[in-house]
Design a protein around this motif. Structure first.
Motif, short mmCIF file in Angstrom:
data_model
loop_
_atom_site.label_atom_id
_atom_site.label_comp_id
_atom_site.label_asym_id
_atom_site.label_seq_id
_atom_site.Cartn_x
_atom_site.Cartn_y
_atom_site.Cartn_z
N PRO A 77 -7.97 52.30 72.63
CA PRO A 77 -6.80 51.52 73.37
C PRO A 77 -5.44 51.82 73.62
CG PRO A 77 -8.46 49.91 72.35
CD PRO A 77 -8.48 51.37 71.74
N ARG A 78 -4.88 51.86 74.52
CA ARG A 78 -3.44 52.19 74.76
C ARG A 78 -2.46 51.60 73.58
NH1 ARG A 78 -0.90 56.39 75.04
NH2 ARG A 78 -2.50 56.68 76.55
N GLU A 79 -2.55 50.15 73.45
CA GLU A 79 -1.98 49.51 72.46
C GLU A 79 -1.95 49.92 71.04
OE1 GLU A 79 -5.62 46.98 72.94
OE2 GLU A 79 -3.96 47.92 74.23
N ILE A 80 -3.18 50.32 70.71
CA ILE A 80 -3.30 50.83 69.28
C ILE A 80 -2.75 52.33 69.44
CG2 ILE A 80 -5.09 51.84 67.59
CD1 ILE A 80 -7.03 49.49 68.67
N LEU A 81 -2.89 53.36 70.30
CA LEU A 81 -2.25 54.44 70.48
C LEU A 81 -0.77 54.30 70.44
CD1 LEU A 81 -4.32 56.58 72.92
CD2 LEU A 81 -4.38 57.13 70.63
N ASP A 82 -0.23 53.64 71.04
CA ASP A 82 1.22 53.45 70.93
C ASP A 82 1.73 53.16 69.64
OD1 ASP A 82 1.23 54.10 73.59
OD2 ASP A 82 1.49 51.66 74.41
N ALA A 83 1.04 52.42 68.76
CA ALA A 83 1.43 52.05 67.57
C ALA A 83 1.17 53.28 66.52
CB ALA A 83 0.72 50.78 67.06
N TYR A 84 0.40 53.96 66.80
CA TYR A 84 0.00 55.19 66.01
C TYR A 84 0.45 56.56 66.67
CZ TYR A 84 -2.36 51.94 62.72
OH TYR A 84 -2.68 51.25 62.09
N ALA A 85 1.48 56.68 67.59
CA ALA A 85 1.91 57.76 68.06
C ALA A 85 2.14 58.72 67.28
CB ALA A 85 2.94 57.47 69.12
N ASP A 86 2.67 58.57 66.22
CA ASP A 86 3.15 59.47 65.02
C ASP A 86 2.08 60.13 64.74
OD1 ASP A 86 2.65 57.30 63.90
OD2 ASP A 86 4.12 57.90 62.36
N THR A 87 0.69 59.82 64.62
CA THR A 87 -0.38 60.33 63.93
C THR A 87 -1.37 60.61 64.86
OG1 THR A 87 -1.38 58.04 63.30
CG2 THR A 87 0.01 59.22 61.76
N ALA A 88 -1.10 60.84 66.19
CA ALA A 88 -2.14 61.16 67.39
C ALA A 88 -2.24 62.45 67.17
CB ALA A 88 -1.75 60.58 68.73
N LEU A 89 -3.73 62.86 67.41
CA LEU A 89 -4.19 64.14 67.51
C LEU A 89 -4.86 64.55 68.66
CD1 LEU A 89 -5.06 64.42 63.65
CD2 LEU A 89 -2.94 65.13 64.68
N ARG A 90 -4.91 65.92 69.07
CA ARG A 90 -6.01 66.42 70.21
C ARG A 90 -6.63 67.45 69.75
NH1 ARG A 90 -3.82 70.58 72.83
NH2 ARG A 90 -1.26 70.66 72.51
N ILE A 91 -7.79 67.61 70.26
CA ILE A 91 -8.56 68.84 70.33
C ILE A 91 -8.23 69.76 71.49
CG2 ILE A 91 -10.77 69.77 70.12
CD1 ILE A 91 -11.71 67.02 68.81
N PRO A 92 -7.80 71.03 71.24
CA PRO A 92 -7.27 71.94 72.54
C PRO A 92 -8.62 72.19 73.49
CG PRO A 92 -6.42 72.75 70.78
CD PRO A 92 -7.32 71.68 70.02
N MET A 93 -8.20 72.01 74.91
CA MET A 93 -9.32 72.22 75.47
C MET A 93 -8.80 73.12 76.92
SD MET A 93 -11.62 68.76 75.69
CE MET A 93 -10.06 67.55 75.78
N ARG A 94 -9.90 73.51 77.75
CA ARG A 94 -9.46 74.20 78.88
C ARG A 94 -8.60 73.29 79.75
NH1 ARG A 94 -14.00 77.01 81.94
NH2 ARG A 94 -12.48 76.91 83.49
N LYS A 95 -7.63 73.48 80.39
CA LYS A 95 -6.88 72.54 81.56
C LYS A 95 -7.78 72.07 82.34
CE LYS A 95 -2.93 72.31 84.42
NZ LYS A 95 -1.55 72.72 84.39
N GLY A 96 -7.65 70.93 82.72
CA GLY A 96 -8.47 70.32 83.81
C GLY A 96 -9.86 69.62 83.27
N SER A 97 -9.99 69.81 81.93
CA SER A 97 -11.38 69.51 81.18
C SER A 97 -10.94 68.04 80.72
CB SER A 97 -11.77 70.14 80.00
OG SER A 97 -12.00 71.37 80.42
N ARG A 98 -11.92 66.94 80.67
CA ARG A 98 -11.52 65.73 80.24
C ARG A 98 -11.59 65.54 78.98
NH1 ARG A 98 -15.49 61.21 82.44
NH2 ARG A 98 -16.69 63.02 82.11
#
Length: 153
Positions: A107-128
């Protein structure tokens, strides 16, 4: 010990696969309600195979209860829109790594509170996104690799 958190997982087979990964790596699994399945779902058992009985798993009614029962831990949020990748940071033993539901993510409200520890897995552009179980395995094994797979053979 690594802690893997699933926020409102919807698909029993994904949770079973993640549970199996946690079991074989000595990681702890935390499940935050609502769950999109019943815990005795046969698909969960099939995906988790005979590892589920060895799994260290905890259940929480909501994110606030999770935080309170774990003394407001450091939580890395894995989400597709994060600026940093999972390999940009150094995981510490005992860290918590959270993944959102298959259809809605964290949920956005949790992500906003933890923005400094948010991580992603790289993927091809346009991949969901990657499959939830695949995503969890990628990040779990990176965290373990950073510590030379201590305790694993």
């Amino acid at each position: 010990m690594l802690n893997v958190v699933l926020y409102a997982p919807e698909i029993a087979m994904n949770t079973g696969n993640i549970g199996r990964t946690c079991s074989v790596t000595g990681s702890r699994l935390h499940l935050i309600h609502p769950l999109g399945f019943v815990i005795d779902d046969r698909k969960l058992a099939r995906a988790g195979m005979d590892y589920w009985h060895d799994l260290d798993v905890s259940f929480y009614e909501n994110f606030e209860t999770f935080k309170r029962r774990n003394n407001n831990p450091r939580v890395y949020m894995v989400e597709t829109g994060a600026a940093r990748t999972y390999s940009d940071i150094r995981f510490a033993p005992g860290d918590f790594i959270m993944f959102g539901s298959e259809s809605a993510g964290i949920p956005r409200e949790i992500l906003d509170a933890y923005a400094d520890t948010a991580l992603r897995i790289p993927m091809r552009k346009g991949s969901r996104s990657l499959n939830l179980a695949s995503s969890a395995a990628v990040v779990i094994f990176e965290a373990l690799r950073q510590h030379d797979f201590t305790g694993l053979s």
